[in-house]
Design an enzyme around this catalytic site. Structure first.
Site, PDB file in Angstrom:
ATOM      1  CB  CYS A 109     -19.765  -1.112  -4.597  1.00 28.65           C
ATOM      2  SG  CYS A 109     -18.143  -1.673  -4.024  1.00 28.65           S
ATOM      3  CE  LYS A 138     -16.142   2.293  -6.705  1.00 32.30           C
ATOM      4  NZ  LYS A 138     -16.046   1.275  -7.749  1.00 32.30           N
ATOM      5  CE  LYS A 153     -22.618  -4.121   3.417  1.00 38.71           C
ATOM      6  NZ  LYS A 153     -22.702  -5.251   2.518  1.00 38.71           N
ATOM      7  CB  ALA A 205     -38.942  -0.424   1.045  1.00 41.87           C
ATOM      8  CG  ASP A 239      -2.211   0.801   0.933  1.00 45.19           C
ATOM      9  OD1 ASP A 239      -3.271   0.204   0.717  1.00 45.19           O
ATOM     10  OD2 ASP A 239      -2.121   2.056   0.886  1.00 45.19           O
ATOM     11  N   GLY A 254     -26.156   2.902  -0.522  1.00 42.17           N
ATOM     12  CA  GLY A 254     -24.993   3.774  -0.396  1.00 42.17           C
ATOM     13  C   GLY A 254     -23.756   2.903  -0.537  1.00 42.17           C
TER      14      GLY A 254
HETATM   15  N1  NAD Z   1     -15.435  -2.362  -0.943  1.00 41.10           N
HETATM   16  C1  NAD Z   1     -16.167  -3.300  -1.506  1.00 41.10           C
HETATM   17  O1  NAD Z   1     -17.118  -3.834  -0.914  1.00 41.10           O
HETATM   18  C2  NAD Z   1     -15.855  -3.796  -2.890  1.00 41.10           C
HETATM   19  C3  NAD Z   1     -16.453  -4.968  -3.355  1.00 41.10           C
HETATM   20  C4  NAD Z   1     -16.149  -5.412  -4.647  1.00 41.10           C
HETATM   21  C5  NAD Z   1     -15.308  -4.657  -5.454  1.00 41.10           C
HETATM   22  N2  NAD Z   1     -14.771  -3.501  -4.976  1.00 41.10           N
HETATM   23  C6  NAD Z   1     -13.853  -2.764  -5.855  1.00 41.10           C
HETATM   24  O2  NAD Z   1     -12.529  -3.066  -5.461  1.00 41.10           O
HETATM   25  C7  NAD Z   1     -11.682  -1.922  -5.578  1.00 41.10           C
HETATM   26  C8  NAD Z   1     -11.067  -1.598  -4.237  1.00 41.10           C
HETATM   27  O3  NAD Z   1     -12.099  -1.230  -3.361  1.00 41.10           O
HETATM   28  P1  NAD Z   1     -11.839  -0.999  -1.797  1.00 41.10           P
HETATM   29  O4  NAD Z   1     -13.152  -0.720  -1.183  1.00 41.10           O
HETATM   30  O5  NAD Z   1     -11.009  -2.105  -1.289  1.00 41.10           O
HETATM   31  O6  NAD Z   1     -10.937   0.327  -1.862  1.00 41.10           O
HETATM   32  P2  NAD Z   1     -10.274   1.124  -0.663  1.00 41.10           P
HETATM   33  O7  NAD Z   1     -10.377   2.536  -1.017  1.00 41.10           O
HETATM   34  O8  NAD Z   1     -10.825   0.634   0.640  1.00 41.10           O
HETATM   35  O9  NAD Z   1      -8.735   0.664  -0.706  1.00 41.10           O
HETATM   36  C9  NAD Z   1      -7.871   0.969  -1.746  1.00 41.10           C
HETATM   37  C10 NAD Z   1      -6.451   0.874  -1.195  1.00 41.10           C
HETATM   38  O10 NAD Z   1      -5.527   1.009  -2.273  1.00 41.10           O
HETATM   39  C11 NAD Z   1      -4.428   1.808  -1.837  1.00 41.10           C
HETATM   40  N3  NAD Z   1      -3.747   2.366  -3.005  1.00 41.10           N
HETATM   41  C12 NAD Z   1      -4.120   3.384  -3.811  1.00 41.10           C
HETATM   42  N4  NAD Z   1      -3.233   3.558  -4.784  1.00 41.10           N
HETATM   43  C13 NAD Z   1      -2.253   2.647  -4.611  1.00 41.10           C
HETATM   44  C14 NAD Z   1      -1.067   2.316  -5.305  1.00 41.10           C
HETATM   45  N5  NAD Z   1      -0.707   2.985  -6.403  1.00 41.10           N
HETATM   46  N6  NAD Z   1      -0.293   1.309  -4.833  1.00 41.10           N
HETATM   47  C15 NAD Z   1      -0.639   0.631  -3.706  1.00 41.10           C
HETATM   48  N7  NAD Z   1      -1.773   0.883  -3.026  1.00 41.10           N
HETATM   49  C16 NAD Z   1      -2.571   1.881  -3.473  1.00 41.10           C
HETATM   50  C17 NAD Z   1      -5.078   2.837  -0.945  1.00 41.10           C
HETATM   51  O11 NAD Z   1      -4.137   3.461  -0.094  1.00 41.10           O
HETATM   52  C18 NAD Z   1      -6.109   1.982  -0.190  1.00 41.10           C
HETATM   53  O12 NAD Z   1      -5.556   1.428   0.970  1.00 41.10           O
HETATM   54  C19 NAD Z   1     -12.567  -0.830  -6.152  1.00 41.10           C
HETATM   55  O13 NAD Z   1     -12.451  -0.819  -7.534  1.00 41.10           O
HETATM   56  C20 NAD Z   1     -13.962  -1.258  -5.744  1.00 41.10           C
HETATM   57  O14 NAD Z   1     -14.948  -0.767  -6.621  1.00 41.10           O
HETATM   58  C21 NAD Z   1     -15.010  -3.062  -3.720  1.00 41.10           C
END
Ligand code: NAD
Length: 436
Positions: A265, A268, A326, A257, A31, A262
């Site tokens: 995911c 956006k 949630k 309902a 990270d 929110g």
């Molecule tokens: N949160 C969910 O429930 C969920 C479920 C399915 C899919 N997704 C998708 O998965 C992806 C990640 O979601 P999330 O909720 O885990 O995101 P998040 O924002 O919680 O975490 C992203 C992490 O990536 C790190 N990061 C950013 N740029 C970086 C880089 N260049 N190198 C290394 N680390 C870096 C950030 O510091 C952060 O810790 C998104 O595309 C999201 O749409 C999320």
């Protein structure tokens, strides 16, 4: 046992890395936030996700899981690299790809010289259709000549609050690649989970994720529209859904309902899909309506509160139960509570709130809220009490104690978790969503 690198330690990356380590792989998570990495190496999870911290601790101890900010160390010897960085919303509604692009460039820069076999890059982030190709190009631009790689799309379907369970018990694993061998290699990593695996092309895999989230969001907006009609016409939406659910063609699980969806995911992803569709002149009529109805669900909830308090909330004290988008998560991204609380504050209300885990996280998006130690403190002296998040611990509250703590009697249940008759018997002026 494979050496795996995971880029990004958010909800998806951290759960992916930790669970793959728990399955016996050697995992290094990268990270860019040093503080986060330090905490993780001490076994402290930066997010609230049931069961996760325990598995992190177990795998750190076993030496199968490490966290670093150093790409070079993480990529050294890795066979598979998962990209799991954020793809938040851009001002125009499209997915902001800067983090995926940075991650791809860094992989290219730090990819080790010549590997025995091509490095497999697996994209887990939710990304616009065609990103797999772009990621491949960005990495190739940076990495040493002759370096071979294959890109696989592996969309993630886990739900926050149940992320560990979902990762370990997925309904399906979707893998898309132009190079079938790479998809099959990644499939092997998932083999211990015993889930159905679908191997397809890159773009189709990327689309499966958007289409799935868009349909789930559509269920929610659909039932919120039905709820509005129910409310105006004297029907009870909860009973309507019960009646619908007997139909084998209808899955009633997502027909709940309330104050709308929110989180990081659905909002956006629906916007990003609509944006993509507009760009190719495929007008997204349904997706646009889903978003409109979702915003209306929040607005109508706030209007109901104002109406039930006699047309104005100026000078009124309002208690709020639940802040996260949630239950079972501290994620405040796009939580309906933000719009609702801000709107009530703008209209002159004083807000006091309780959430079992999200109060700290909510400070970044809410100002002027008084945080309480428990639900009864949130009810103390309140003219109205609002239920916004359906935490289990709110389902068995001592209604008499709650009512006695309040100054007024209004209770607006944004998740329909209470029985209207019981609430009225307890002395509340109760309203849910879609129940007359
Ligand atoms: N949160 C969910 O429930 C969920 C479920 C399915 C899919 N997704 C998708 O998965 C992806 C990640 O979601 P999330 O909720 O885990 O995101 P998040 O924002 O919680 O975490 C992203 C992490 O990536 C790190 N990061 C950013 N740029 C970086 C880089 N260049 N190198 C290394 N680390 C870096 C950030 O510091 C952060 O810790 C998104 O595309 C999201 O749409 C999320």
């Amino acid at each position: 046992m494979s050496k795996i690198a995971v880029i990004g330690t958010g909800y998806v990356g951290l759960v992916t890395g930790t669970c793959f380590a728990d399955l016996g792989n050697d995992v290094v998570c990268v990270d860019v936030i040093e503080e986060k990495v330090k905490k993780l190496n001490k076994g402290i999870s930066p997010i609230y996700e049931p069961g996760l911290e325990e598995i992190i601790g177990r795998n750190l101890k076993a030496g199968r899981l490490r966290f670093t900010t150093d790409y070079e160390k993480a990529l050294d010897g890795a066979k598979v690299v998962f990209i799991a960085v954020g793809t938040p919303e851009s001002p125009d509604g499209s997915a902001d790809m800067q983090y995926v692009q940075q991650a791809a460039r860094s992989i290219g820069q730090y990819a080790p010289g010549k590997a025995e076999q091509p490095l497999i890059i697996v994209n887990k982030s939710t990304v616009p259709i065609g990103t797999g190709d772009l990621v491949g190009q960005l990495i190739r631009k940076e990495c040493p000549a002759g370096f071979k790689l294959a890109v696989v799309s592996n969309p993630e379907f886990l739900r926050e609050g149940q992320a560990v369970f979902d990762f370990l018990h997925p309904d399906r694993i979707v893998l898309g690649s132009e190079e079938r061998w790479a998809g099959e290699e990644v499939a092997q990593l998932y083999e211990p989970l015993g889930a159905p695996v679908m191997v397809t092309d890159l773009r189709t895999a990327e689309m499966v994720k958007y289409a799935s989230n868009a349909l789930l969001a559509t269920y929610i907006s659909f039932i919120n529209e039905i709820a509005l009609i129910c409310e105006k016409m004297g029907a009870d939406v909860k009973e309507v859904v019960r009646g619908m659910g007997y139909d084998k063609r209808i899955n009633a699980q997502f027909l709940q309902a309330g104050v709308g969806f929110g989180g990081s995911c659905f909002p956006k992803d629906v916007k990003a899909l609509a944006h993509m569709a507009e760009k190719v002149s495929a007008t997204p009529h349904i997706l646009n309506s889903v978003l409109t109805v979702n915003q209306a669900a929040r607005d109508m909830f706030t209007e109901k509160v104002v109406r039930m308090l006699g047309g104005s909330v100026k000078g009124k004290k309002i208690g709020v139960l639940g802040l996260s988008f949630k239950a079972d998560t501290d994620d405040m991204r796009e939580s309906p509570s933000i719009d609702i609380i801000r709107s009530l504050q703008e209209q002159g209300a004083e807000v006091q709130a309780f959430d079992p885990v999200a109060m700290e996280a909510s400070r970044a998006s809410l100002v002027g809220v008084t945080y309480c130690a428990d639900p009864y403190e949130a009810a103390d002296g309140a003219d109205a009490l609002l239920l916004i998040t359906a935490w289990n611990e709110f389902k068995q509250l001592d209604l008499k104690r709650l009512r006695d703590a309040m100054r007024g009697s209004v209770f607006v249940d944004g998740r329909n978790i209470y029985d209207p008759i019981e609430m009225r018997d307890a002395g509340f002026t109760y309203a849910g969503v879609g129940r007359s």
